[in-house]
Design an enzyme around this catalytic site. Structure first.
Site, short mmCIF file in Angstrom:
data_model
loop_
_atom_site.label_atom_id
_atom_site.label_comp_id
_atom_site.label_asym_id
_atom_site.label_seq_id
_atom_site.Cartn_x
_atom_site.Cartn_y
_atom_site.Cartn_z
N LYS A 84 0.84 -1.21 0.00
CA LYS A 84 0.00 0.00 0.00
C LYS A 84 0.87 1.24 0.00
O LYS A 84 1.80 1.36 0.80
CB LYS A 84 -0.90 0.01 1.25
CG LYS A 84 -2.19 -0.77 1.06
CD LYS A 84 -2.99 -0.78 2.34
CE LYS A 84 -3.85 0.46 2.47
NZ LYS A 84 -4.71 0.36 3.68
O1 G3P Z 1 -8.85 0.86 4.91
C1 G3P Z 1 -9.00 2.21 5.26
C2 G3P Z 1 -9.54 2.36 6.61
O2 G3P Z 1 -8.69 1.78 7.57
C3 G3P Z 1 -9.94 3.73 6.99
O3 G3P Z 1 -11.07 3.59 7.73
O4 G3P Z 1 -12.83 4.26 9.27
O5 G3P Z 1 -10.48 5.03 9.65
O6 G3P Z 1 -11.82 5.96 7.78
P1 G3P Z 1 -11.58 4.79 8.67
#
Ligand code: G3P
Length: 215
Positions: A84
Site C-alpha cells: 500500500k
Molecule cells: O482501509 C482504510 C480504513 O482503515 C480507513 O477507515 O474508518 O479510519 O476511515 P476509517
C-alpha cells in the site's frame, strides 16, 4: 464484490476466515499501532501465512526511494503481500517502479476521480477510495466508488476498485451494487452483515416448533 477485513487483529481475522467469507485483509499503520505490534515484519509474515488471499501492508517512508525499498522488503515476506502506497507524487512514482518489478500495489488515501486515474496510470493493481472519510468531510464517498468503477470500465483499465473506510452495512451494499471489486471493512461491520430481524424471528420459530414436536 470480494469481502476483505480491515484489521490487524489476528483473532478477528481468524474468526472471519472461519466464517468462510473472507477473501483478503487490509491493514494500515494506525491499525497495526492499535494492536501494539512493533515486530511489523513478523506480523506481515504471520498474516501472509494465515490468509489465503491478498494481504495489504502499507509503507511508511516519505520518499519514493524509501517506499520502493520498503515495498520490496514487504513483498519478500509473502507471495500474497500487496504494497500500500499513499496517493502522492512520491507514492505514485514508487507505484510505477514496484509495478514494473512485478510487485502488486494498492494506492490508498484516494479521495477524487483524478487521484484514481493517476493511480491506475501509475500501474496500481488496486485503488482505495475512502468512503467513510469522504462522508465525514461532507462529501458523498459512495459516489466516488461509482465514478471510479465507471471510469475504469469506460477506459478499459484493469485496476481494481477496493472500497475502503466502509463503516456500516449500507456502505457495503452500495459499494457492491456500484461494482466495486473489493470492499474492506472493520470486523464489526462484517459481523453486522449477516443480521436481519426476520432471520432471527424465523429461526426462533423453527426451533420452537421443533422443540414442541420433540417434547
Ligand atoms: O482501509 C482504510 C480504513 O482503515 C480507513 O477507515 O474508518 O479510519 O476511515 P476509517
Amino acid at each position: 464484490m470480494l469481502l476483505f477485513l480491515d484489521s490487524a487483529n489476528l483473532t478477528e481475522i481468524r474468526t472471519a476466515l472461519a466464517w468462510g467469507v473472507l477473501a483478503g485483509v487490509t491493514t494500515n499503520p494506525t491499525l497495526v499501532a492499535r494492536e501494539g505490534r512493533r515486530d511489523f515484519e513478523n506480523f506481515v509474515r504471520e498474516l501472509s501465512a494465515l490468509v489465503p488471499g491478498p494481504v495489504n501492508a502499507e509503507v511508511t517512508a516519505g520518499d519514493a526511494d524509501g517506499m520502493v525499498r520498503q515495498g520490496r522488503e514487504l513483498a519478500a515476506l509473502g507471495a500474497n503481500v500487496v504494497v500500500k502506497l499513499p496517493c502522492t507524487w512520491e507514492g505514485l512514482a514508487a507505484c510505477r517502479r514496484l509495478a514494473e518489478a512485478g510487485v502488486p500495489t494498492n494506492v490508498t488515501l484516494v479521495f477524487s476521480v483524478n487521484q484514481g486515474l493517476l493511480a491506475a496510470r501509475a500501474g496500481a493493481a488496486y485503488v482505495s477510495p475512502f468512503v467513510g472519510r469522504l462522508d465525514d468531510a461532507g462529501h458523498d464517498g459512495l459516489q466516488l466508488v461509482r465514478d471510479l468503477v465507471r471510469l475504469y470500465n469506460q477506459h478499459g483499465i484493469a485496476t481494481k476498485v477496493l472500497a475502503a473506510s466502509l463503516r456500516h452495512p449500507r456502505h457495503v451494499t452500495e459499494a457492491a451494487l456500484a461494482g466495486a471489486h473489493i470492499g474492506t471493512m472493520p470486523f464489526d461491520t462484517l459481523r453486522q452483515l449477516v443480521r436481519h430481524p426476520l432471520t432471527d424471528a424465523g429461526l426462533e420459530r423453527f426451533m420452537a416448533d421443533w422443540r414442541q414436536l420433540n417434547s
